[in-house]
Design a protein around this motif. Structure first.
Motif, PDB file in Angstrom:
ATOM      1  N   SER A 131       0.877  -1.223   0.019  1.00 33.89           N
ATOM      2  CA  SER A 131       0.089  -0.060  -0.008  1.00 33.89           C
ATOM      3  C   SER A 131       0.785   1.391   0.157  1.00 33.89           C
ATOM      4  CB  SER A 131      -0.905   0.156   1.104  1.00 33.89           C
ATOM      5  OG  SER A 131      -1.590  -1.192   1.423  1.00 33.89           O
ATOM      6  N   ALA A 132       1.888   1.222   0.794  1.00 35.77           N
ATOM      7  CA  ALA A 132       2.820   2.272   0.894  1.00 35.77           C
ATOM      8  C   ALA A 132       3.370   2.728  -0.625  1.00 35.77           C
ATOM      9  CB  ALA A 132       3.867   2.141   1.544  1.00 35.77           C
ATOM     10  N   LEU A 133       4.036   1.684  -1.263  1.00 32.95           N
ATOM     11  CA  LEU A 133       4.469   1.769  -2.560  1.00 32.95           C
ATOM     12  C   LEU A 133       3.344   2.509  -3.764  1.00 32.95           C
ATOM     13  CD1 LEU A 133       6.528  -1.396  -3.291  1.00 32.95           C
ATOM     14  CD2 LEU A 133       7.485   1.021  -2.956  1.00 32.95           C
ATOM     15  N   LYS A 134       2.193   1.719  -3.509  1.00 27.42           N
ATOM     16  CA  LYS A 134       0.900   2.333  -4.517  1.00 27.42           C
ATOM     17  C   LYS A 134       0.749   4.055  -4.159  1.00 27.42           C
ATOM     18  CE  LYS A 134      -2.181  -1.638  -4.720  1.00 27.42           C
ATOM     19  NZ  LYS A 134      -3.054  -2.337  -4.013  1.00 27.42           N
ATOM     20  N   GLN A 135       0.855   4.175  -2.488  1.00 24.17           N
ATOM     21  CA  GLN A 135       0.764   5.483  -2.493  1.00 24.17           C
ATOM     22  C   GLN A 135       1.686   6.665  -3.194  1.00 24.17           C
ATOM     23  OE1 GLN A 135      -0.960   7.378   0.983  1.00 24.17           O
ATOM     24  NE2 GLN A 135      -0.992   5.556   2.105  1.00 24.17           N
ATOM     25  N   ILE A 136       3.031   6.036  -2.733  1.00 26.12           N
ATOM     26  CA  ILE A 136       4.202   7.140  -3.377  1.00 26.12           C
ATOM     27  C   ILE A 136       4.050   6.853  -4.889  1.00 26.12           C
ATOM     28  CG2 ILE A 136       6.695   7.264  -3.122  1.00 26.12           C
ATOM     29  CD1 ILE A 136       6.338   7.330  -0.445  1.00 26.12           C
ATOM     30  N   ASP A 175       2.753   4.038   9.853  1.00 26.15           N
ATOM     31  CA  ASP A 175       3.763   4.784   9.086  1.00 26.15           C
ATOM     32  C   ASP A 175       4.606   3.646   8.448  1.00 26.15           C
ATOM     33  OD1 ASP A 175       3.127   7.401   9.300  1.00 26.15           O
ATOM     34  OD2 ASP A 175       3.775   7.379  11.476  1.00 26.15           O
ATOM     35  N   ALA A 176       4.691   3.477   6.955  1.00 24.88           N
ATOM     36  CA  ALA A 176       5.671   2.354   6.270  1.00 24.88           C
ATOM     37  C   ALA A 176       6.844   3.241   5.878  1.00 24.88           C
ATOM     38  CB  ALA A 176       4.773   1.662   5.339  1.00 24.88           C
ATOM     39  N   LYS A 177       8.123   2.455   6.146  1.00 25.18           N
ATOM     40  CA  LYS A 177       9.316   3.081   5.574  1.00 25.18           C
ATOM     41  C   LYS A 177       9.313   2.681   3.955  1.00 25.18           C
ATOM     42  CE  LYS A 177      11.734   1.507   8.851  1.00 25.18           C
ATOM     43  NZ  LYS A 177      13.087   0.872   9.661  1.00 25.18           N
ATOM     44  N   VAL A 178       9.712   3.560   3.159  1.00 25.25           N
ATOM     45  CA  VAL A 178      10.065   3.300   1.695  1.00 25.25           C
ATOM     46  C   VAL A 178      11.260   4.068   1.482  1.00 25.25           C
ATOM     47  CG1 VAL A 178       9.033   3.621  -0.720  1.00 25.25           C
ATOM     48  CG2 VAL A 178       7.440   3.467   1.249  1.00 25.25           C
ATOM     49  N   GLU A 179      12.253   3.054   0.609  1.00 22.44           N
ATOM     50  CA  GLU A 179      13.400   3.795   0.087  1.00 22.44           C
ATOM     51  C   GLU A 179      13.108   4.009  -1.273  1.00 22.44           C
ATOM     52  OE1 GLU A 179      17.667   1.907   0.434  1.00 22.44           O
ATOM     53  OE2 GLU A 179      17.152   1.532  -1.654  1.00 22.44           O
ATOM     54  N   ILE A 180      13.387   5.577  -1.602  1.00 25.20           N
ATOM     55  CA  ILE A 180      13.179   6.010  -2.909  1.00 25.20           C
ATOM     56  C   ILE A 180      14.528   6.184  -3.345  1.00 25.20           C
ATOM     57  CG2 ILE A 180      12.316   7.756  -4.262  1.00 25.20           C
ATOM     58  CD1 ILE A 180      10.404   8.455  -1.912  1.00 25.20           C
ATOM     59  N   GLN A 181      14.904   5.840  -4.577  1.00 22.50           N
ATOM     60  CA  GLN A 181      16.165   6.064  -5.471  1.00 22.50           C
ATOM     61  C   GLN A 181      15.692   6.809  -6.627  1.00 22.50           C
ATOM     62  OE1 GLN A 181      17.836   1.979  -6.501  1.00 22.50           O
ATOM     63  NE2 GLN A 181      18.421   1.754  -4.229  1.00 22.50           N
ATOM     64  N   LYS A 231       9.769   2.409 -10.933  1.00 17.48           N
ATOM     65  CA  LYS A 231       9.795   0.754 -10.885  1.00 17.48           C
ATOM     66  C   LYS A 231       9.810   0.874  -9.437  1.00 17.48           C
ATOM     67  CE  LYS A 231      13.921   0.458 -13.602  1.00 17.48           C
ATOM     68  NZ  LYS A 231      15.076  -0.067 -14.051  1.00 17.48           N
ATOM     69  N   SER A 232       9.086  -0.231  -8.928  1.00 18.97           N
ATOM     70  CA  SER A 232       8.810  -0.505  -7.573  1.00 18.97           C
ATOM     71  C   SER A 232       8.883  -2.048  -7.149  1.00 18.97           C
ATOM     72  CB  SER A 232       7.495   0.362  -6.922  1.00 18.97           C
ATOM     73  OG  SER A 232       6.365  -0.321  -7.355  1.00 18.97           O
ATOM     74  N   ARG A 233       9.401  -2.304  -6.004  1.00 22.00           N
ATOM     75  CA  ARG A 233       9.485  -3.711  -5.800  1.00 22.00           C
ATOM     76  C   ARG A 233       9.241  -3.901  -4.351  1.00 22.00           C
ATOM     77  NH1 ARG A 233      12.661  -3.053  -2.615  1.00 22.00           N
ATOM     78  NH2 ARG A 233      14.982  -3.460  -2.511  1.00 22.00           N
ATOM     79  N   ILE A 234       8.822  -5.084  -4.161  1.00 25.88           N
ATOM     80  CA  ILE A 234       8.886  -5.541  -2.356  1.00 25.88           C
ATOM     81  C   ILE A 234      10.176  -6.563  -2.446  1.00 25.88           C
ATOM     82  CG2 ILE A 234       7.857  -6.774  -0.676  1.00 25.88           C
ATOM     83  CD1 ILE A 234       6.275  -4.371  -1.050  1.00 25.88           C
ATOM     84  N   ILE A 276      12.473  -2.615   2.532  1.00 25.83           N
ATOM     85  CA  ILE A 276      11.513  -3.665   2.135  1.00 25.83           C
ATOM     86  C   ILE A 276      10.591  -3.282   1.090  1.00 25.83           C
ATOM     87  CG2 ILE A 276       9.535  -5.222   2.946  1.00 25.83           C
ATOM     88  CD1 ILE A 276      10.728  -5.095   5.723  1.00 25.83           C
ATOM     89  N   ALA A 277      10.263  -1.775   1.002  1.00 25.61           N
ATOM     90  CA  ALA A 277       9.746  -1.409   0.008  1.00 25.61           C
ATOM     91  C   ALA A 277      10.476  -0.435  -0.713  1.00 25.61           C
ATOM     92  CB  ALA A 277       8.331  -0.612   0.655  1.00 25.61           C
ATOM     93  N   GLY A 278      10.839  -0.481  -1.919  1.00 30.51           N
ATOM     94  CA  GLY A 278      11.579   0.344  -2.761  1.00 30.51           C
ATOM     95  C   GLY A 278      11.034   0.809  -3.940  1.00 30.51           C
ATOM     96  N   ILE A 279      11.608   2.247  -4.252  1.00 34.99           N
ATOM     97  CA  ILE A 279      10.871   2.816  -5.526  1.00 34.99           C
ATOM     98  C   ILE A 279      11.907   3.337  -6.334  1.00 34.99           C
ATOM     99  CG2 ILE A 279       9.965   4.570  -4.407  1.00 34.99           C
ATOM    100  CD1 ILE A 279       7.459   4.279  -6.447  1.00 34.99           C
ATOM    101  N   ARG A 280      11.919   3.176  -7.444  1.00 38.67           N
ATOM    102  CA  ARG A 280      12.874   3.731  -8.142  1.00 38.67           C
ATOM    103  C   ARG A 280      12.395   4.937  -9.220  1.00 38.67           C
ATOM    104  NH1 ARG A 280      17.108  -0.698  -9.880  1.00 38.67           N
ATOM    105  NH2 ARG A 280      17.666  -0.634  -7.692  1.00 38.67           N
ATOM    106  N   VAL A 281      12.968   5.997  -9.194  1.00 35.47           N
ATOM    107  CA  VAL A 281      12.339   7.080 -10.301  1.00 35.47           C
ATOM    108  C   VAL A 281      13.622   7.446 -11.037  1.00 35.47           C
ATOM    109  CG1 VAL A 281      11.160   9.165 -10.342  1.00 35.47           C
ATOM    110  CG2 VAL A 281      11.230   7.908  -7.939  1.00 35.47           C
ATOM    111  N   ILE A 282      13.202   7.142 -12.466  1.00 29.25           N
ATOM    112  CA  ILE A 282      14.106   7.289 -13.457  1.00 29.25           C
ATOM    113  C   ILE A 282      13.858   8.769 -14.368  1.00 29.25           C
ATOM    114  CG2 ILE A 282      15.589   6.458 -15.354  1.00 29.25           C
ATOM    115  CD1 ILE A 282      15.594   4.667 -12.865  1.00 29.25           C
TER     116      ILE A 282
END
Ligand code: GTP
Ligand code: MG
Length: 213
Positions: free
Chosen positions: A23-28, A146-152, A52-55, A84-90
């Motif tokens: 859900s956190a990935l979807k939100q971001i 509150d969920a942690k997300v790593e954004i690259q 791109k996102s991945r668990i 655990i939740a990662g999202i990559r913005v290119i």
């Protein structure tokens, strides 16, 4: 290697963890899409090329916990594994990276926990990217988590480099021959040069457009 799942309640919590991070990935992702659309509307330009996102798989989570000397419990993974939740913005240009980072920072419900600017301070490997560790509130039926997300955030060119470097790193299990490591460092330098040239070319062309308007 398995997560310690001893009780039914552990399975329940593992499923809940996955649900929350998804859900956190979807939100971001949605937030980023909205910002990109708004940017397109106002400036006639898309700062984001793609997302791109991945668990993280349970195997990699367990590996990471082991590496840091923690037991494989659900509580430890939530507390100690930040990606655990990662999202990559290119994006296309280095200037877009900071623009996107600012837009994320300005979202009132996103809390920035830490920043690693590997563009200003590249890794010894040559790796460049802008990392943000954030939390986003996930609204469940009876509580908010509150969920942690790593954004690259990185350019297309940086992403191209990172993919190849990752493949090589994996193939040699981290011990690539020195000449290959050096070639990669050389490629990273060329990537930086390419990014800088493309940015200045784009600025020049944009200035011509603006004079015509
Ligand atoms: P981990 O590296 O995940 O253990 O955590 P950390 O706290 O060191 O985080 P860091 O910000 O350094 O890196 C996190 C992520 O960035 C990695 O999982 C990779 O996706 C990416 N990354 C970091 N360094 C490199 C690198 O040298 N090459 C490549 N290809 N990717 C890297
Ligand atoms: Mg690392």
């Amino acid at each position: 290697m398995e997560l310690k799942i001893e009780r039914d309640s552990d399975i329940e919590s593992w499923m809940e963890v996955t649900l929350v991070y998804n859900s956190a990935l979807k939100q971001i992702s949605t937030k980023l899409e909205i910002l990109n659309d708004e940017f397109q509307h106002v400036h006639r330009y898309n700062p984001i090329e793609h997302i791109k996102s991945r668990i993280k798989t349970s195997e990699s989570i367990v590996k990471k916990l082991r590496r840091h000397g923690y037991e494989s419990t659900i509580q430890n993974m939530v507390q100690y594994v930040n990606d655990i939740a990662g999202i990559r913005v290119i994006c296309s240009f280095t200037s877009d990276i900071y623009r996107i980072a600012d837009m994320i920072r300005n979202q009132s419900d996103i809390r920035v926990i830490s920043i690693k600017d590997y563009i200003v301070n590249p890794k010894p490997s040559g790796y460049k990217s802008y990392h943000m560790l954030v939390t986003v509130p996930v609204y469940l039926s009876d509580r908010i988590i509150d969920a942690k997300v790593e954004i690259q955030i990185r350019t297309v060119a940086m992403d191209f480099w990172a993919s190849l470097e990752h493949k090589i790193h994996y193939k040699f299990e981290g011990n690539a021959p020195a000449h290959i490591k050096n070639e990669l460092i050389d490629c990273a330098r060329m990537v930086a040069e390419l990014d800088a040239k493309m940015l200045s070319l784009n600025e020049e062309v944009r200035n011509i457009d603006q004079r015509k308007d």
